[in-house]
Design a protein around this motif. Structure first.
Motif, PDB file in Angstrom:
ATOM      1  N   THR A   7       7.983  13.165 -93.003  1.00 23.97           N
ATOM      2  CA  THR A   7       9.181  13.066 -94.082  1.00 23.97           C
ATOM      3  C   THR A   7      10.351  14.570 -93.949  1.00 23.97           C
ATOM      4  O   THR A   7      11.152  14.596 -93.326  1.00 23.97           O
ATOM      5  CB  THR A   7       8.569  13.111 -95.656  1.00 23.97           C
ATOM      6  OG1 THR A   7       7.921  12.063 -95.476  1.00 23.97           O
ATOM      7  CG2 THR A   7      10.493  13.051 -96.171  1.00 23.97           C
ATOM      8  N   SER A   8       9.067  15.662 -94.041  1.00 26.27           N
ATOM      9  CA  SER A   8       9.935  17.122 -93.408  1.00 26.27           C
ATOM     10  C   SER A   8      10.357  17.013 -92.247  1.00 26.27           C
ATOM     11  O   SER A   8      11.583  17.644 -91.651  1.00 26.27           O
ATOM     12  CB  SER A   8       8.796  17.809 -94.073  1.00 26.27           C
ATOM     13  OG  SER A   8       9.447  19.256 -93.127  1.00 26.27           O
ATOM     14  N   PHE A   9      10.077  16.871 -91.260  1.00 27.62           N
ATOM     15  CA  PHE A   9       9.922  16.747 -89.760  1.00 27.62           C
ATOM     16  C   PHE A   9      10.787  16.250 -89.114  1.00 27.62           C
ATOM     17  O   PHE A   9      12.701  16.301 -88.647  1.00 27.62           O
ATOM     18  CB  PHE A   9       8.997  16.224 -88.977  1.00 27.62           C
ATOM     19  CG  PHE A   9       9.162  16.448 -87.113  1.00 27.62           C
ATOM     20  CD1 PHE A   9       9.006  17.941 -87.027  1.00 27.62           C
ATOM     21  CD2 PHE A   9       8.923  15.001 -86.501  1.00 27.62           C
ATOM     22  CE1 PHE A   9       9.296  17.434 -85.803  1.00 27.62           C
ATOM     23  CE2 PHE A   9       9.580  15.846 -85.240  1.00 27.62           C
ATOM     24  CZ  PHE A   9       9.742  17.005 -84.351  1.00 27.62           C
ATOM     25  N   LEU A  10      11.469  14.172 -90.043  1.00 20.71           N
ATOM     26  CA  LEU A  10      12.386  13.699 -89.541  1.00 20.71           C
ATOM     27  C   LEU A  10      13.878  14.635 -90.976  1.00 20.71           C
ATOM     28  O   LEU A  10      15.162  14.194 -90.061  1.00 20.71           O
ATOM     29  CB  LEU A  10      11.700  12.713 -89.903  1.00 20.71           C
ATOM     30  CG  LEU A  10      11.055  11.355 -89.886  1.00 20.71           C
ATOM     31  CD1 LEU A  10      10.929  10.556 -90.672  1.00 20.71           C
ATOM     32  CD2 LEU A  10      11.544  11.389 -88.588  1.00 20.71           C
ATOM     33  N   TRP A  11      13.307  15.157 -91.815  1.00 23.96           N
ATOM     34  CA  TRP A  11      14.856  15.636 -92.264  1.00 23.96           C
ATOM     35  C   TRP A  11      15.266  16.588 -92.203  1.00 23.96           C
ATOM     36  O   TRP A  11      16.916  16.503 -91.480  1.00 23.96           O
ATOM     37  CB  TRP A  11      13.560  16.450 -93.662  1.00 23.96           C
ATOM     38  CG  TRP A  11      14.853  16.691 -94.496  1.00 23.96           C
ATOM     39  CD1 TRP A  11      14.828  18.223 -94.533  1.00 23.96           C
ATOM     40  CD2 TRP A  11      15.349  15.619 -95.594  1.00 23.96           C
ATOM     41  NE1 TRP A  11      16.720  18.525 -95.666  1.00 23.96           N
ATOM     42  CE2 TRP A  11      16.819  16.925 -95.556  1.00 23.96           C
ATOM     43  CE3 TRP A  11      16.307  14.592 -95.668  1.00 23.96           C
ATOM     44  CZ2 TRP A  11      17.329  16.876 -96.650  1.00 23.96           C
ATOM     45  CZ3 TRP A  11      16.570  14.554 -96.438  1.00 23.96           C
ATOM     46  CH2 TRP A  11      17.964  15.647 -97.704  1.00 23.96           C
ATOM     47  N   ASP A  12      14.658  16.892 -91.246  1.00 25.87           N
ATOM     48  CA  ASP A  12      15.616  18.081 -90.137  1.00 25.87           C
ATOM     49  C   ASP A  12      16.015  17.692 -88.984  1.00 25.87           C
ATOM     50  O   ASP A  12      17.713  18.180 -89.331  1.00 25.87           O
ATOM     51  CB  ASP A  12      14.108  18.656 -89.126  1.00 25.87           C
ATOM     52  CG  ASP A  12      13.613  19.587 -90.112  1.00 25.87           C
ATOM     53  OD1 ASP A  12      13.685  20.455 -91.289  1.00 25.87           O
ATOM     54  OD2 ASP A  12      12.754  20.459 -89.765  1.00 25.87           O
ATOM     55  N   GLY A  13      15.677  16.201 -88.832  1.00 29.75           N
ATOM     56  CA  GLY A  13      17.070  15.882 -87.786  1.00 29.75           C
ATOM     57  C   GLY A  13      17.951  15.188 -88.491  1.00 29.75           C
ATOM     58  O   GLY A  13      18.610  14.752 -87.804  1.00 29.75           O
ATOM     59  N   PHE A  14      17.956  14.973 -89.405  1.00 30.82           N
ATOM     60  CA  PHE A  14      18.218  13.531 -90.743  1.00 30.82           C
ATOM     61  C   PHE A  14      19.479  15.515 -91.010  1.00 30.82           C
ATOM     62  O   PHE A  14      20.793  14.603 -90.764  1.00 30.82           O
ATOM     63  CB  PHE A  14      18.050  13.090 -92.158  1.00 30.82           C
ATOM     64  CG  PHE A  14      18.849  13.261 -92.640  1.00 30.82           C
ATOM     65  CD1 PHE A  14      19.162  11.816 -92.247  1.00 30.82           C
ATOM     66  CD2 PHE A  14      19.039  12.585 -94.114  1.00 30.82           C
ATOM     67  CE1 PHE A  14      20.689  10.609 -92.509  1.00 30.82           C
ATOM     68  CE2 PHE A  14      20.480  11.490 -94.955  1.00 30.82           C
ATOM     69  CZ  PHE A  14      20.599  10.299 -94.060  1.00 30.82           C
ATOM     70  N   MET A  15      19.862  15.885 -90.731  1.00 29.06           N
ATOM     71  CA  MET A  15      20.340  17.678 -91.018  1.00 29.06           C
ATOM     72  C   MET A  15      21.367  17.164 -89.730  1.00 29.06           C
ATOM     73  O   MET A  15      22.684  17.585 -90.406  1.00 29.06           O
ATOM     74  CB  MET A  15      19.763  18.459 -91.149  1.00 29.06           C
ATOM     75  CG  MET A  15      18.489  19.237 -92.377  1.00 29.06           C
ATOM     76  SD  MET A  15      20.359  19.063 -94.210  1.00 29.06           S
ATOM     77  CE  MET A  15      19.670  17.475 -94.809  1.00 29.06           C
ATOM     78  N   VAL A  16      20.951  17.285 -88.829  1.00 27.39           N
ATOM     79  CA  VAL A  16      21.783  16.742 -87.651  1.00 27.39           C
ATOM     80  C   VAL A  16      22.940  15.949 -87.985  1.00 27.39           C
ATOM     81  O   VAL A  16      23.868  15.919 -87.647  1.00 27.39           O
ATOM     82  CB  VAL A  16      21.092  16.971 -86.337  1.00 27.39           C
ATOM     83  CG1 VAL A  16      21.767  16.997 -85.547  1.00 27.39           C
ATOM     84  CG2 VAL A  16      19.856  18.654 -86.367  1.00 27.39           C
ATOM     85  N   SER A  17      22.127  15.139 -88.117  1.00 28.21           N
ATOM     86  CA  SER A  17      22.251  13.844 -88.194  1.00 28.21           C
ATOM     87  C   SER A  17      24.156  13.848 -89.249  1.00 28.21           C
ATOM     88  O   SER A  17      24.814  14.029 -88.936  1.00 28.21           O
ATOM     89  CB  SER A  17      21.925  12.449 -88.886  1.00 28.21           C
ATOM     90  OG  SER A  17      20.977  12.364 -87.881  1.00 28.21           O
ATOM     91  N   LEU A  18      23.470  14.021 -89.903  1.00 27.72           N
ATOM     92  CA  LEU A  18      24.228  14.870 -91.370  1.00 27.72           C
ATOM     93  C   LEU A  18      25.572  15.686 -91.026  1.00 27.72           C
ATOM     94  O   LEU A  18      26.888  15.935 -91.206  1.00 27.72           O
ATOM     95  CB  LEU A  18      24.097  15.906 -93.051  1.00 27.72           C
ATOM     96  CG  LEU A  18      22.984  14.167 -94.099  1.00 27.72           C
ATOM     97  CD1 LEU A  18      22.812  14.777 -94.732  1.00 27.72           C
ATOM     98  CD2 LEU A  18      23.949  13.189 -94.064  1.00 27.72           C
ATOM     99  N   LEU A  19      25.212  16.422 -90.367  1.00 27.41           N
ATOM    100  CA  LEU A  19      26.067  17.445 -89.335  1.00 27.41           C
ATOM    101  C   LEU A  19      27.311  17.286 -88.623  1.00 27.41           C
ATOM    102  O   LEU A  19      29.029  17.441 -89.141  1.00 27.41           O
ATOM    103  CB  LEU A  19      25.411  18.645 -89.012  1.00 27.41           C
ATOM    104  CG  LEU A  19      26.295  19.258 -87.950  1.00 27.41           C
ATOM    105  CD1 LEU A  19      26.430  20.669 -89.100  1.00 27.41           C
ATOM    106  CD2 LEU A  19      25.842  20.465 -87.047  1.00 27.41           C
TER     107      LEU A  19
END
Ligand SMILES: Nc1ncnc2c1ncn2[C@@H]1O[C@H](COP(=O)(O)OP(=O)(O)O)[C@@H](O)[C@H]1O
Ligand SMILES: [Mg+2]
Lengths: 231, 252
Positions: A7-19
């Motif tokens: 989840t934390s690894f995916l969360w890092d990616g989702f931050m990029v999506s949100l950016l």
């Protein structure tokens, strides 16, 4: 890998999506306005040019536009701008992918500005001539009429189509992985490749769903706020 | 003394000449009714007076001011046009209220933006006008909550709030259900009694007969006949006028 680690690894990616989502919205929404005014210009050449521009941007897949923005500086001018940015930023600031993300942000902003401009144009053109004339005969100036009479009616009309576009935008951010930007789906694919874990790929859907749920609630509130009048 | 003097106004859209030389004058406190079949140019004439259209030639004067002179070829600036418009008010067939504002704000919007006085003065005046058109109970309501007749009465108050020299009405009751025309016509009649100068385009012949000092019958872009209500309704000189009046009676 534990569930939490994934989840934390995916969360890092989702931050990029949100950016990508936030920058596209913050830059694309205002940029759509001048494009809309150009498309409605009484000066023919400007109108034609901006309509052709919008037609091209809306008529070509966004993924292709990302490739074009990313590769064209290198191909045409022999200057791979975005790879240079990538290298420069990662050496000096230790942040990966900056150049690629920049290319994606440019492509997304232009693309969405064109979509937004068409929504604005439709909204502005849908206001009846009578509203302008009622302002004119009272002696108001053009800018008073636009700001005090037309704008709010336009906003009310564009909220539903803008909501659709905004919800599409968060899902479109997945396209960034075509040039290896580490958004959430790219991260999940990474796990599939290196750890032979396939479930995280499907799990990414939960991130999108939660975010779209939040957006739906917020946008619904905005729509409701403008419910007090009919136009 | 004539407050409005219109001389030889002509207006074409492309190749069709819609106004072919219209001249008339209007004294302060007088009411003119403009009648004529659809397409005869009545709306275009009102739109020229309100500077929503620019005439091709002719002059428009209010009091001592020549607002428009077709001979004087230099185009009016946006600001001059705006100032000219302040002499006239226009009530539209389709009301055109501002949907996002309530009744009071519809009436106060323009005076506030154009700084016609202090906020208190403007609001006090607006309340008086809203009372005059009988809508004090609806002062906080939005246009979508009003009937057509009520919306049109708000539109009249809104026009009056700018205190125009001449108030124009373009078929103010044509978009209304028959049972709602009375309330609007009564308001216009009340304005006549309080001395407003008005030009009313209407198909309500009974109303025109009772309220007007002068009737203008337009046909094909010209004034076919002009006179007192008695002259026009009892003793029309032109065949076209007679024909039109007959037809409009038959409809009833
Ligand atoms: N903006 C315009 N462009 C072209 N023709 C117009 C325009 N406005 C009015 N006309 C034409 O002018 C004529 C007179 O119209 P109008 O003044 O609306 O008449 P009325 O109000 O007496 O029915 C009509 O034939 C109409 O088609
Ligand atoms: Mg008309």
């Amino acid at each position: 890998m534990s569930f939490l680690e994934v989840t934390s690894f995916l969360w890092d990616g989702f931050m990029v999506s949100l950016l990508i989502f936030a920058v596209t919205l913050l830059c694309g929404a205002p940029l759509g306005l001048p494009i809309a005014f150009c498309s409605m210009s009484r000066w023919k050449p400007l109108k034609v040019i901006s309509k052709i521009f919008v037609w091209i941007v809306r008529g070509v897949p966004l993924m292709l536009q990302i490739f074009i923005i990313y590769y064209v500086p290198g191909l045409l001018f022999d200057f791979p701008l975005f790879s240079h940015v990538d290298r420069y930023v990662s050496i000096n600031f230790g942040i990966a992918d900056a150049g690629r993300i920049l290319a994606v942000l440019i492509a997304f902003t232009i693309n969405y500005a064109c979509y937004f401009s068409e929504i604005y144009r439709g909204g502005i053109e849908s206001i009846s001539k009578g509203q302008y004339e009622a302002g004119y005969v009272l002696g108001l100036t053009k800018s008073q009429i636009f700001k005090k009479i037309i704008l709010k009616q336009v906003i009310k009309r564009i909220v539903p189509p803008m909501s659709n576009e905004i919800i599409t935008l968060i899902k479109d951010t997945a396209l960034a992985n075509c040039i290896m930007v580490c958004e959430i789906i790219k991260q999940a694919k990474e796990l599939a490749a290196t750890k032979a874990l396939i479930w995280p790929l499907f799990f990414t859907g939960v991130f999108y769903l939660i975010f779209v749920g939040l957006l739906t609630i917020i946008l619904g509130r905005v729509e409701k706020k403008l419910d007090y009048f009919k136009s | 003394m004539a407050i409005l003097e219109v001389k030889n106004i002509k207006k074409s859209f492309g190749k069709t000449e819609v106004l072919k030389g219209i001249s008339f004058s209007l004294n302060e406190g007088e009411v003119i009714s403009l009648i004529g079949s659809s397409g005869s140019g009545k709306t275009t004439l009102l739109r020229c007076l309100n500077f929503l259209e620019t005439p091709d030639s002719g002059t428009i004067s209010v009091g001592d001011n020549v607002l428009f002179d077709g001979e004087n070829s230099k185009a009016l600036t946006d600001n001059e046009i705006r100032e000219n418009r302040l002499h006239f008010g226009l009530v539209f067939q389709s009301f055109n209220l501002f949907p996002q504002y309530n009744v009071l704000d519809n009436v106060t919007l323009a005076p506030k933006l154009l700084k016609k006085g202090s906020t208190e003065e403007i609001e006090q005046n607006a309340r008086a006008l809203i009372d005059k058109v009988g809508l004090t109970e609806k002062i906080g309501n939005y246009p979508c909550e009003l009937s057509g007749g009520q919306q049109q009465r708000v539109a009249i108050a809104r026009a009056l709030a700018m205190n125009p020299d001449i108030l124009c009405f373009d078929e103010p009751t044509s978009a209304l259900d028959p049972e709602l025309t009375g309330e609007v016509l009564r308001v216009i009649k009340g304005l006549k009694e309080s001395g407003s100068t008005m030009i009313v385009v209407t198909h309500e012949m009974e109303f025109a007969k009772n309220v007007s000092d002068k009737i203008i019958f337009m046909a094909d872009g010209v004034i076919e006949e002009m006179g007192t209500p008695e002259q026009i309704f009892e003793n029309p000189q032109s065949d076209k006028t007679r024909h039109f009046l007959q037809n409009s009676l038959e409809k009833i």
